[in-house]
Write a protein that holds these residues in place. Structure first.
Motif, PDB file in Angstrom:
ATOM      1  N   ASN A  40       0.917  -1.258  -0.298  1.00 50.44           N
ATOM      2  CA  ASN A  40      -0.120  -0.064   0.092  1.00 50.44           C
ATOM      3  C   ASN A  40       0.782   1.119   0.387  1.00 50.44           C
ATOM      4  N   LYS A  41       2.260   1.046   0.048  1.00 56.42           N
ATOM      5  CA  LYS A  41       3.213   1.988  -0.045  1.00 56.42           C
ATOM      6  C   LYS A  41       2.490   3.569   1.041  1.00 56.42           C
ATOM      7  N   LEU A  42       2.769   2.516   2.192  1.00 53.39           N
ATOM      8  CA  LEU A  42       2.454   3.307   2.992  1.00 53.39           C
ATOM      9  C   LEU A  42       3.993   4.801   3.911  1.00 53.39           C
ATOM     10  N   LEU A  54     -15.674   1.808   6.908  1.00 52.44           N
ATOM     11  CA  LEU A  54     -14.973   1.232   5.924  1.00 52.44           C
ATOM     12  C   LEU A  54     -14.873  -0.502   5.683  1.00 52.44           C
ATOM     13  N   CYS A  55     -14.589  -1.297   4.864  1.00 55.23           N
ATOM     14  CA  CYS A  55     -14.746  -2.600   4.924  1.00 55.23           C
ATOM     15  C   CYS A  55     -13.722  -3.851   4.925  1.00 55.23           C
ATOM     16  N   LEU A  56     -13.352  -4.425   5.537  1.00 56.93           N
ATOM     17  CA  LEU A  56     -11.946  -4.655   5.324  1.00 56.93           C
ATOM     18  C   LEU A  56     -12.157  -6.277   5.026  1.00 56.93           C
ATOM     19  N   GLU A  57     -11.287  -6.778   4.085  1.00 56.20           N
ATOM     20  CA  GLU A  57     -11.198  -8.211   3.842  1.00 56.20           C
ATOM     21  C   GLU A  57     -10.410  -9.161   3.495  1.00 56.20           C
ATOM     22  N   ASN A  73     -13.430   2.930   0.662  1.00 56.72           N
ATOM     23  CA  ASN A  73     -13.458   1.988   2.010  1.00 56.72           C
ATOM     24  C   ASN A  73     -13.128   0.410   1.670  1.00 56.72           C
ATOM     25  N   PHE A  74     -12.544   0.018   0.965  1.00 58.20           N
ATOM     26  CA  PHE A  74     -12.169  -1.491   1.230  1.00 58.20           C
ATOM     27  C   PHE A  74     -10.699  -1.347   1.197  1.00 58.20           C
ATOM     28  N   ILE A  75     -10.912  -2.004   1.533  1.00 55.34           N
ATOM     29  CA  ILE A  75      -9.038  -2.883   2.431  1.00 55.34           C
ATOM     30  C   ILE A  75      -9.051  -3.743   2.361  1.00 55.34           C
ATOM     31  N   ASN A  76      -8.396  -4.614   1.202  1.00 56.08           N
ATOM     32  CA  ASN A  76      -8.027  -6.189   1.746  1.00 56.08           C
ATOM     33  C   ASN A  76      -6.976  -6.147   1.978  1.00 56.08           C
ATOM     34  N   ILE A 135     -14.687   3.056  11.162  1.00 59.22           N
ATOM     35  CA  ILE A 135     -15.644   2.518  11.853  1.00 59.22           C
ATOM     36  C   ILE A 135     -15.264   1.293  10.940  1.00 59.22           C
ATOM     37  N   PRO A 136     -13.837  -0.252  11.195  1.00 56.82           N
ATOM     38  CA  PRO A 136     -13.982  -0.895  10.545  1.00 56.82           C
ATOM     39  C   PRO A 136     -14.995  -2.163  10.513  1.00 56.82           C
ATOM     40  N   PHE A 137     -15.554  -2.951   9.922  1.00 53.26           N
ATOM     41  CA  PHE A 137     -15.612  -3.728   9.134  1.00 53.26           C
ATOM     42  C   PHE A 137     -15.289  -5.193   8.876  1.00 53.26           C
TER      43      PHE A 137
END
Lengths: 280, 314
Positions: A167-169, B27-30, B50-53, B74-76
């Motif tokens: 993610n290039k943080l 946010l949606c974390l997967e 808002n989507f982080i995999n 507010i991560p789910f």
């Protein structure tokens, strides 16, 4: 940001080492070695680099520090107290019943602690979350994260590293306190981390190495790491466990010392080689 | 398409999008199971920011979520229940519950609904182990309307939370007007002979059992618990006082989950007989839901028989 000279910082570090040793000895036990190895690094971060407001610990634009090796709480507490985040009188309460200064850092108890840590490996993931949030919120703060070398045995460190690289943080600067010792022995003997720099490069970090006790080297290396664009930075800080206290310096046993009586206390304080007036 | 006709996971994805529409901090974390959770493509195309995999790295997902939550997000975080609870139990304990970060953990395909993946993935412990953790709320919605209400509550209340998410289409028990309060259980049917307590997956089974018991002249009172923790003690005590016996039914081990919660309350405040239906201290296996329901003894017929047995014991 403070404008202390190197000489003044040196004097301050001497005092910090004295106070840290006293705090841990008063508590009866504690992680002296891994606290003393970080004195110059944490002092430089808070006195010369990080954008902070001690009167407003939750200031949203501040730089963050996650002490992922949460057991080094005492070095962070002494710096925060001297900067005015909380009264210096709190320092003598380390690990006492009802204290706000637990052995492992806790953001619900101590002003200035940005993230609770203690179960090794978790803080770097949290720091990634803070750095990612800064990108989402279009904030320019940096997130510093100090990890231990022994802590680097944890798989979660490398999960987080993969994430930060992908993610290039570039607002994340990780510092590894490479004092080359962990609880059960030398890191090279327990499970070697080498080639450590290559490992972090392979995880898409810009890697720096520095002498973790040299003020100029620390200052210039961290500043270089801050300017890296497009990737996170790892600074491998070559340090000495127990630095500055002859009783524990460069000794594996310094990881967690036990103080059973006055003569133990005297022994560890004598190891510093000087006496000072305590601020509490 | 109305919610009635949708898979639970599709409603999860859709509701997350609605929540993001209202609050960009959601946010949606997967962890590489986004299609299984129902958030891919629904969430990742509508709200890519808002989507982080995180990839197959659940421990990092939880820590990442804790850091994001420290910054007001507010991560789910979703994964199969086995990976969302037991695999990351220490990460949740320290970085979420102990640190009191506003992280929402979503365990998908709970209990026997994990059928095709078998014993390695079939988790019967999550309600018990998550309930034992200080500072955590634990929810298990049974249908699409309850799911939506629970998710809206989660997004608007600062509270470390674990929620079970059933993935397939489930029989509808409630309607659009359902409101969620974690401190209140719902009385689905009124009765005086026996109390049936359910949550999540088993609620529709008990609805069916109550109807059949009614035909035989047995009046069962059915209590549905959206929240296992906090646990609405008052409704249980009132009901048990009236009926004098209780049957619990859960898609989980009978140790420490819903049945455990019921027994803890009643043994201290109103000792009455309790029969706990669910997994009797066993691991899962590859099988159909019906096979597992029959084998582990909590299908509709088992519930009916347990109710009759309990009434006889009074």
């Amino acid at each position: 940001m403070n404008t202390m000279s190197t000489e003044q910082l040196e004097q301050r570090a001497k005092e910090f080492r004295y106070v840290i040793t006293d705090m841990i000895c008063r508590a009866g036990s504690g992680h002296l070695g891994g606290s003393l190895s970080l004195v110059e690094i944490v002092t430089t971060l808070y006195y010369r680099i990080m954008n902070i407001k001690p009167e407003n610990p939750a200031w949203e634009d501040r730089d963050r520090l996650v002490l992922s090796k949460g057991h080094a709480g005492p070095v962070l507490y002494v710096v925060l107290a001297y900067l005015g985040f909380f009264p210096k009188s709190w320092l003598k309460t380390l690990n006492q019943n009802g204290t706000n200064l637990p052995s492992h850092v806790d953001h619900n108890k101590t002003p200035g602690i940005d993230m609770t840590a203690g179960s090794l490996g978790q803080g770097l993931s949290c720091a990634c979350g803070m750095a990612y949030a800064a990108k989402l919120n279009k904030k320019s703060y940096n997130v510093f994260c100090i990890i231990g070398d022994g802590e680097s045995n944890e798989g979660q460190i490398w999960e987080a590293a993969m994430f930060a690289g992908h993610n290039k943080l570039d607002n994340l600067i990780v510092i590894c306190d490479y004092n080359k010792m962990q609880i059960d022995g030398k890191t090279d003997e327990v499970v070697t981390l080498e080639p450590l720099a290559d490992k972090w490069r392979a995880f898409n970090f810009e890697v720096f190495e520095m002498d973790g006790h040299n003020w100029d080297d620390i200052y210039s290396t961290i500043n270089k790491a801050i300017t890296v664009k497009g990737k996170p930075a790892m600074i491998i800080a070559h340090t000495i466990k127990g630095k500055g206290n002859a009783e524990v310096e460069n000794k594996v046993a310094s990881h967690n010392i036990k103080i059973n009586n006055q003569s133990d206390y005297d022994k560890y304080m004598k190891g510093l080689g000087y006496t000072m007036t305590l601020p509490y | 398409m109305s919610y009635h006709d949708m898979e639970m996971r599709a409603v999860y994805g859709l509701t997350l999008c609605e929540l993001m529409e209202h609050d960009k901090n959601v946010l949606c974390l997967e962890a590489d199971l986004s299609k299984a959770s129902g958030t891919n493509p629904a969430v990742c195309t509508a709200f890519p920011e808002n989507f982080i995999n995180v990839g197959v790295a659940e421990a990092n997902m939880i820590g990442l979520a804790a850091g994001l939550a420290r910054e007001g997000k507010i991560p789910f975080c979703a994964s199969f229940t086995c990976f969302a609870s037991r695999r990351v139990y220490d990460q949740i304990t320290i970085s979420v519950a102990y640190a009191n970060t506003n992280v929402k953990i979503v365990g998908t395909a709970p209990g026997i609904t994990q059928g095709p993946n078998g014993g390695t993935h079939m988790d019967f412990l999550d309600l018990a182990i998550m309930r034992a953790m200080p500072n955590m709320h634990v929810y298990s919605p049974c249908d699409v309307y309850e799911l939506r209400a629970v998710m809206k509550y989660m997004a608007t209340h600062y509270q470390p939370t674990y929620m079970q998410l059933l993935r397939p289409k489930m029989p509808v028990v409630f309607n659009e007007s359902f409101t969620f309060d974690p401190n209140k259980a719902t009385k689905i049917s009124e009765g005086s002979d026996v109390t049936i307590v359910t949550t999540g997956y088993t609620t529709h089974l008990a609805v069916n059992a109550v109807e059949q018991l009614k035909k035989e002249g047995i009046k069962a009172e059915h209590l549905h618990y959206s929240s296992i923790k906090p646990f609405d003690e008052d409704l249980l005590i009132q009901s048990a006082k009236k009926t004098g016996c209780v049957v619990t039914v859960e898609n989980q081990t009978i140790i420490g989950g819903l049945g455990g919660a019921v027994c803890e309350v009643l043994s201290e405040k109103l000792p009455v007989k309790v029969k706990r239906l669910g997994i009797q201290d066993a691991f899962g296996e590859v099988a159909t839901e019906q096979y597992l329901l029959n084998k582990h003894g909590f299908n509709v017929e088992h519930i009916i028989n347990a109710c009759k047995d309990m009434i006889k014991c009074k």
